[in-house]
Structures are given as C-alpha cells and as structure tokens.
Design a protein around this motif. Structure first.
Motif, mmCIF file in Angstrom:
data_model
loop_
_atom_site.group_PDB
_atom_site.id
_atom_site.type_symbol
_atom_site.label_atom_id
_atom_site.label_comp_id
_atom_site.label_asym_id
_atom_site.label_seq_id
_atom_site.Cartn_x
_atom_site.Cartn_y
_atom_site.Cartn_z
ATOM 1 N N ASP A 307 0.824 -1.206 0.000
ATOM 2 C CA ASP A 307 0.000 0.000 0.000
ATOM 3 C C ASP A 307 0.865 1.266 0.000
ATOM 4 O OD1 ASP A 307 -2.409 -1.158 -0.194
ATOM 5 O OD2 ASP A 307 -3.157 -0.598 1.785
ATOM 6 N N ASP A 309 3.962 1.505 -1.142
ATOM 7 C CA ASP A 309 4.555 1.570 -2.482
ATOM 8 C C ASP A 309 3.593 2.213 -3.462
ATOM 9 O OD1 ASP A 309 7.091 0.739 -2.511
ATOM 10 O OD2 ASP A 309 6.678 -1.345 -3.018
ATOM 11 N N LEU A 310 2.361 1.709 -3.433
ATOM 12 C CA LEU A 310 1.325 2.183 -4.356
ATOM 13 C C LEU A 310 1.091 3.676 -4.152
ATOM 14 C CD1 LEU A 310 -0.878 1.268 -6.418
ATOM 15 C CD2 LEU A 310 -2.410 1.036 -4.489
ATOM 16 N N GLN A 311 1.041 4.072 -2.876
ATOM 17 C CA GLN A 311 0.779 5.480 -2.576
ATOM 18 C C GLN A 311 1.946 6.364 -3.010
ATOM 19 O OE1 GLN A 311 -0.246 5.310 1.572
ATOM 20 N NE2 GLN A 311 -1.977 3.994 1.111
ATOM 21 N N TRP A 313 3.958 5.792 -5.562
ATOM 22 C CA TRP A 313 3.874 5.927 -7.023
ATOM 23 C C TRP A 313 2.765 6.888 -7.421
ATOM 24 C CZ3 TRP A 313 7.762 5.226 -9.827
ATOM 25 C CH2 TRP A 313 8.697 4.244 -9.516
ATOM 26 N N LEU A 314 1.647 6.793 -6.696
ATOM 27 C CA LEU A 314 0.541 7.724 -6.953
ATOM 28 C C LEU A 314 1.004 9.156 -6.759
ATOM 29 C CD1 LEU A 314 -2.678 6.254 -5.369
ATOM 30 C CD2 LEU A 314 -2.428 7.216 -7.639
ATOM 31 N N PHE A 318 1.336 12.059 -9.494
ATOM 32 C CA PHE A 318 0.622 13.317 -9.303
ATOM 33 C C PHE A 318 1.570 14.502 -9.516
ATOM 34 C CE2 PHE A 318 -1.047 16.495 -6.168
ATOM 35 C CZ PHE A 318 -2.087 16.911 -6.976
ATOM 36 N N PHE A 320 4.162 14.508 -11.353
ATOM 37 C CA PHE A 320 4.438 14.567 -12.789
ATOM 38 C C PHE A 320 3.332 15.323 -13.514
ATOM 39 C CE2 PHE A 320 4.274 12.590 -17.055
ATOM 40 C CZ PHE A 320 5.511 13.009 -17.506
#
Lengths: 436, 404
Positions: A307, A309-311, A313-314, A318, A320
């Motif tokens: 979770d 990791d996922l956050q 990357w999110l 964002f 970017f």
C-alpha cells in the motif's frame, strides 16, 4: 546580474498574479504529496542502529530438501535457522560476537495487587546479544555465557516494563514471575527499540514492536516457553520439536568488524554447509549459504507494505501531472512575452541570458511552491500519523527531508521551465519587433 | 461550428495543446483506476455478514492453562449471564470480524486429492448459531446430539452447516445436503445451509471467499474456551459491554482479558475495515487533487489564449461573429483538446490497470469505468473553460480598431 534577473522574475510573476498563484499551488500540491510519501518511505528504510549496522551480519543456511516447494505467500523457511545449526554456529564462535535469539510472549503476574495479569512480549537470547547490539543499560547489565550454560533464571527488563512493575524503585534484584517461573532481574535497559526491530522474526509488526524483557534462550528451552514468530518444518515424520533439525525458527546475528572477517565468515558458512551435505543432512549446494549485512537483510525482507509503495507511485505520478501543467502554463506565459524577449535580444542580450532569466523565473516559482509544499507535506504526515498502521507513528520529517522538499520543488519547477525557456530563447527578434 | 479554423489555431500551439492533452490523459488513467480501487474497497466494506451485528459482542479471555478451562468457563459464563441486559452468552471459537481460530484447507474426498479451498470453521457450543442470528435456508440447524466433546484443533467428526456461498463453490448446481468434506483426517457431513456467515477476516479474501464459512457444533472444553459471544439489546449494548468486562475482571482476577479483542461486533467490524476506509479516502483525495490541478491547467491556458487573441476576437466580432460564436469557439476548442486527452487516457488507464494487476493483484478494470471517466473529464473541461470563454465573448468589437 542575478539580482537583475530576480527583479525581472518578480515583476513578471506579479504581473499575472492568478497564473502565478495557480502554478505555485500546482507545484506545492505535487511536492506536498510526494514528500509525504517519500518521508514515510525514508523512515521505514532508515538505519535502525546507526554506527553499528555496518558491522552486523546475519548468516543464512539452506537446509531444505531438494524437492521442497514453498507455498505462495508463505515465509521462506531458510530465512531462519534450525536449533542444531544455530548451536553449531554459536559453538564455533567464528565472529567477534554472535547471538541466537527468538521472540516470545509470556504471561506476567505482577506482585502488586493493583495490576492485572498481562501478556508481555520479549526476547530469548544468548549472552552476547547485549554487547553486540550495544544495548544501553540504565541499571545492572546483561548475563554471562556461564548463565547461558547453566540456565540461570535471570531477566533483563526494558525500562518501560520496569517502571510499570516497580515504579521509581530499583528493579535490579527484584523477582518477576513470568509464565510459572520466578526470575531475578539483573538489568534494566535504557530506552532502546530499533525501528524496525530488525533482529525479530519477519512475521511481526516490526515498526511498533519493542522487547519488554530479555531472558536466556537456554532457560526458555528448559521451561518450554512458547515461541512467537514463524516455525517452518519440512520433511516427513511426526510433528517436530524446537530442537529438531527439520524446523527453522531461530534468528542469528554476528558482529564482523573487518572485510577480512566477513570474507572468512562467509567461507566458514560455505564450509559448514559442505560438511553438513557430506554428512547427508543438507541436500542443496553449499554455496546457497548467505551472509547478509543489516541493511541488506532489511532490503531482502522488504518490510515496506504494498500500500505504501502504491501510494508513493501515486504521489510521484501526481507530481508529474503537476509538472506537465506548469510546463504548459510557463510555455504560454513565456511565449507571450515575444516582444520583451525581442527588445532584450535586440539590445544585446544573448540567447543564454534569456534562458537564464526564464530559468530563474521558474526557480522562483519552485521556491514559493516548495515552502507551501512543506506545509502541505506536514498536513499529509499528520494524516498518516492518524492511521492504524504500525509505521504510522514514525512519520516525521527530519532536517534532510525538510531541505529535500525545497530542493525537490526547485528542481521540479526548473525542470518544468527548461522547455518553455528554451523555446522562448529561440524567438526570432526581427519578426517580433516588426510585428509589434 | 467550423472545426477547421480551431484545428489550425491549435496547430500553431502544438506543444501547449499536447501538454494539456497529456495531462488530461494521465488524469483519465488515474481517475478510472482510482475509482475502481475505491469501488472494490467499498464493496469489501459493505460485505453482508449474515448475523445480527448490532446485538452481538464478544469477550476474550487468555492466560490460563487449558486444563482449567471448565472452571474458568463456568465462572465467566455465570458472571456474564448475571449482567443485566445480557440475553445469552455462549462459546464460539472464531468471531466474525474478530478472533480467527479455525482457518484451514479442506478436501472433498478422503484421499485428499480434490482441494476445496481454505475456509473458516466456526466451532460453537449449543446456542451459539442461534445467538449469531444466521439464517438457515436449507436442511436443519444443529440438534442437541450434534454437540460432542472433542480434543485437538476441532472435532474429528460432525454434522455441520455451511454457507450458501461455500456450497455453490464446492458443489455447483448440486444439492449440498448430505455431502461430505474433510480437513486432513477429520470428516464432516453437511446437514444445513446458511444464507451467509462472513469469515472473521474478510479483507484479504476475494468477494466469494469472504463467505466460505462452516459452523461446527461442539461441547466446550480445553479447545473451545475463553471466547464468548454475548447477545443483548442493541440499544443497551455499550452499557452491557462495560458491565460485562467489569464483571469478568471481578469474577476472574487471575486471567487476562484481551481488551483489544473484547468489543462489540459493530466496533470490531469498524476496525476490520479501517485500512480500506483509509485507502478509499486517500484515493478520493488523489482524485480531487488531480482534477483540481487539471482544471487549474485548463483555466490557466485558456485564460492566456483569450488574452493573447483579444485582437483577433475583436476582428471576428467586427466581422459579424456573435458573442455565442466566440463562446462556442473556445468551448469547442476545449472539447477537442479534452477528447484527444481522453482517447490517450483510455489506453493509459488500461495499461495502468495491467501494471497494477501484476504488482498489487488488483482485478481487471471493468470497461464501464472508461466512459464514466471520459464523461467526468469532458464536464470538468467545459466547466473550467467557461470563465475564460465568457471573458472572451465579452471582448468588444472595437478592440479590432486599436493597435496592441
């Protein structure tokens, strides 16, 4: 010259306050989200024992049969050691210091009538655990190898538990009843809890756990104390006991001070595996034996949950998007100033000067965005600290993260300004001047 | 509306157009996947438990030797039953949304060849199934003679009730009554079917697996002890729970009350889905921030273009274009840019979903999310461009006669 550019940038940004505000807001949102997650990752992958971690290693053997198949998602039995292997490594004493250990949760019946019985979790270990990890003591100290050998009922308490049981009076020399046995307290540790609890079994919640007591592993074995953490057995036969050669459950750490010692220990592990293979106990290649450094071991365990990791990357995605946004806005803004650029070029400014001027304007947006982003990141970290996860309480920014925020913001905005600035400095002065 | 002149204008601002379209594409990809993650977490949170949650609570005791179980249970039950408002107290090893003590793999044959899945065994004393309030839709409930004493993890032989979901999984399209299954050497016969009974830990299982539970009747003993299911009037629950914990602490000062696990089932459920709630909230935040930033970009760029084209707008107005024409020009322009972004975004959304499926074991994105995401972005685009476009429409024709 720099001051002149700064002045120009400030004037230009003031001229369109709404657009400037939008850009600063966009970069600060992106930076705030990213830095929140980068900070979480930073504290989760931080060195748990600064200054000592470089000398600490954990050996791993591969005692599994050739045909052993691991179930998806279940822990690797080779992550822990079996009792015979751990005892052999202890006895060989090839490292400067070494200790075998395992976690356990025991029922504690306080002598004080006003305290209810509770379960406390702690560590069964061998004597060199304390000097090897540099555990600080408030009072007293650890036990000796002789205590290990004779199985003395001695106990080291963490300061939190000592305070709870005995208040401000000296806990050393007192008796504590754990399970159905009395222990003599010989030491109280000062506040010490590495985060993560790197030496613990990987099934625990390593960011919030702390050991409340320490007692000799030999005593725990004699008294058949329950062991917490993963116990992996393999091969056929009746259900294995803790001393079985077919069940891994112990953690083992060694202190190795020089590269030569590390190399020698690695060779020793391979030799030991080869010897066990010759004896018919091991089946897999002796080269499977591994020696992990502390940070290498944490990387191998990969404690960062999916979770997080996922956050992360999110958040970076964002950022970017925010940068794309700023590129488009800066492009429109810079190109609109064709007239100004042309006049400056006609008056002798080189392309490079124009480029630097716009670069500085972007950087200024970055600084403002970084400062605002810092506030947003603090808000984000505060919200992370409200979560129930075991790492949540650690989510705090240190100085490096504070500086990193501003640096990242400036970097992001300068990067976003590169393309617009490059396009702006390629404006043909003659065309624009005629048209104006 | 003439699209050709708009396209010609956009071609002059290729880079900025592509950048905004790219931003919209990314927003579209994240929007679709984030909505999907929210929806799947919400569906997990709203799992139907099949029991009377508001009327139930549990008290968990540890810290005594199993050999003392008869004595401890007798005293705990007596103390709990004496609490005013308690309707019933029974023993149940696993608690929905709470303690998990009966998770095991089963086979549908004695030779252990046909694996049936990992299910939850609710081992309960007489009255516990009634207390749960789980409805029987076929066959029968447990009879007094079904409750037998046992040793070890769970009874070796029993007549059991399984959930409809588990029956459909093990024997699709066949009457499950009278069917048998095995857990290692233990043997169970299905005599009843429950409408639903959720497992203790629904997050982490697929929507079907969440309901794979079986009720095994048994007598209390060393292996079914210390885990109590209380039933009370929902309105009185908070007080009953407080009194119950105090009563147990008084009656059994030597045992440990696991206070984290001793709660009402409503609270336990709330805690079970805490992480899912946080993740859903976070995704909502991501969506809001992303849409906000995208809107900011559109507003910014459109405002700039309007300011840049003031003179041209004036010329068009002077040549007879109405305010509506100018307004529609910018709206159409925005529609084209957003459409380009959406076309790209659909592909990106799909690619992102494939990546997420591999790394985080997310299911495939249902196609229905794509048009919804597209619609959301079209609306967002039109809303953001409205203010700048209205400003453009307000440019008077006289501007054409002035030099810049």
């Amino acid at each position: 010259m720099l001051m002149y550019y700064l002045g120009l940038a400030r004037r230009s940004l003031r001229r369109s306050p709404v657009l400037t505000g939008l850009m600063v807001l966009a970069i600060s949102l992106g930076i705030g989200a990213s830095m929140t997650m980068i900070t979480v990752l930073h504290v989760m992958t931080d060195d748990p024992l600064p200054g000592r971690s470089a000398q600490l290693y954990t050996p791993h053997l591969d005692p599994l049969p050739l045909d052993y198949k691991r179930h998806e998602g279940s822990p690797d039995p080779a992550d822990d050691l079996t009792w015979p292997d751990a005892m052999a490594l202890l006895k060989a004493h090839r490292a400067v210091r070494q200790a075998a250990m395992s976690g356990g949760s025991l029922l504690l019946r306080p002598a004080r009538a006003d305290l209810h019985p509770i379960y406390v979790s702690g560590r069964y270990a061998t004597a060199e655990f304390f000097p090897m990890f540099g555990v600080p003591f408030e009072r007293g100290g650890g036990w000796s190898a002789a205590d290990d050998a004779t199985g003395s009922p001695v106990l080291v308490l963490a300061d939190a538990l000592a305070r709870k049981l005995f208040g401000t009076s000296d806990a050393v020399g007192q008796t504590v009843r754990l399970g159905e046995h009395d222990f003599r307290v010989i030491g109280v540790t000062a506040d010490w809890a590495p985060k993560p609890l790197f030496y613990a079994d990987q099934t625990g919640t390593q960011y919030s756990d702390a050991d409340l007591f320490f007692l000799p592993l030999s005593v725990a074995m004699d008294q058949k104390f329950p062991v917490s953490g993963n116990q992996s057995a393999w091969g056929k036969g009746r259900s294995p006991s803790l001393t079985s050669a077919n069940m891994s459950w112990l953690q083992f750490w060694a202190q190795l001070d020089t590269p030569a010692q590390v190399a020698a220990y690695r060779q020793y592990l391979v030799d030991y595996s080869a010897q066990q293979k010759a004896l018919g106990r091991f089946q897999r290649p002796p080269r499977n034996a591994k020696l992990y450094g502390l940070m290498g071991w944490l990387a191998h365990e990969n404690l960062v949950p999916g979770d997080v990791d996922l956050q992360l990357w999110l958040a970076l995605g964002f950022l970017f998007v925010c940068m794309l946004n700023i590129v488009a806005l800066l492009l429109a803004k810079f190109l609109r100033r064709g007239g100004e650029i042309s006049v400056r070029r006609a008056l002798g400014a080189r392309r490079r000067d124009i480029f630097v001027q716009f670069g500085i304007e972007s950087a200024l947006i970055g600084v403002a965005g970084g400062v605002l982003g810092l506030g947003i990141a603090q808000l984000g970290l505060w919200s992370i600290r409200q979560r129930p996860d075991d790492y949540a309480r650690l989510a705090q920014m240190d100085l490096s993260m504070l500086l990193g925020t501003v640096v990242l913001a400036v970097l992001a905005s300068v990067l976003a300004g590169l393309l617009p600035a490059w396009r702006a400095c390629r404006v043909q002065p003659a065309l624009q001047l005629k048209g104006g | 509306m003439q699209i050709a002149p708009i396209l010609a204008a956009l071609r002059k601002h290729r880079l900025a157009t592509v950048l905004i379209a790219l931003e919209i594409a990314l927003a579209c990809a994240v929007l679709c996947n984030a909505c999907f993650i929210i929806a799947s977490r919400l569906s997990a949170m709203h799992v139907e438990s099949g029991i009377d949650e508001p009327a139930l609570a549990t008290v968990q005791l540890t810290g005594y030797d199993p050999s003392q179980s008869v004595d401890v249970d007798a005293r705990a039950l007596a103390a709990l039953r004496a609490v005013p408002g308690v309707q019933s107290v029974t023993l149940l090893n696993s608690i929905p949304f709470g303690a998990r003590r009966g998770t095991a793999g089963i086979t549908t044959d004695a030779e252990r060849q046909h694996f049936g899945g990992v299910i939850e065994f609710y081992v309960g004393a007489p009255g516990s199934l009634d207390a749960l309030g789980s409805r029987i839709v076929a066959g029968r409930g447990p009879r007094p003679e079904d409750f037998q004493p046992f040793t070890g993890f769970m009874p070796n032989e029993a007549n059991v009730q399984i959930t409809q979901a588990l029956a459909d999984h093990l024997w699709p399209g066949v009457d499950p009554l009278g069917k048998e299954f095995w857990m290692l050497k233990s043997h169970y016969r299905v005599v009843g079917v429950l409408k639903t009974l959720v497992r203790p830990d629904p997050p982490g299982w697929t929507p079907q697996e969440r309901l794979w539970s079986v009720f095994v009747p048994a007598q209390p003993g060393p292996y079914l002890t210390g885990s109590y299911l209380l039933r009370a009037d929902p309105k009185e629950m908070p007080r009953v729970m407080r009194d119950a914990l105090a009563a147990v602490a008084r009656a059994l000062p030597e045992v440990v009350i696991d206070r984290d696990a001793s709660q009402t089932l409503t609270d336990l459920r709330h805690e079970t889905f805490r992480n899912d709630r946080i993740m859903a909230g976070l995704m909502l935040g991501v969506i809001a921030a992303l849409l906000l930033v995208t809107a900011l970009g559109i507003v910014g760029l459109a405002s700039f273009w309007v300011a840049q084209r003031r003179k041209q707008i004036g010329v068009r107005r002077a040549l007879g274009a109405t305010r509506g024409d100018i307004l529609r020009y910018f709206q159409t322009e925005n529609f084209l840019i957003v459409s380009l972004g959406i076309a790209l975004g659909m592909l990106l959304a799909y690619a992102l979903n494939v990546a997420l499926m591999q790394v985080y074991e997310l299911p495939r994105l249902p196609l229905a999310y794509l048009p919804v995401g597209a619609l959301a972005l079209w609306v967002l685009g039109q809303l953001s461009v409205l203010a700048p476009a209205l400003r453009a429409a307000a440019v008077p024709p006289v501007v054409a006669t002035r030099s810049v």
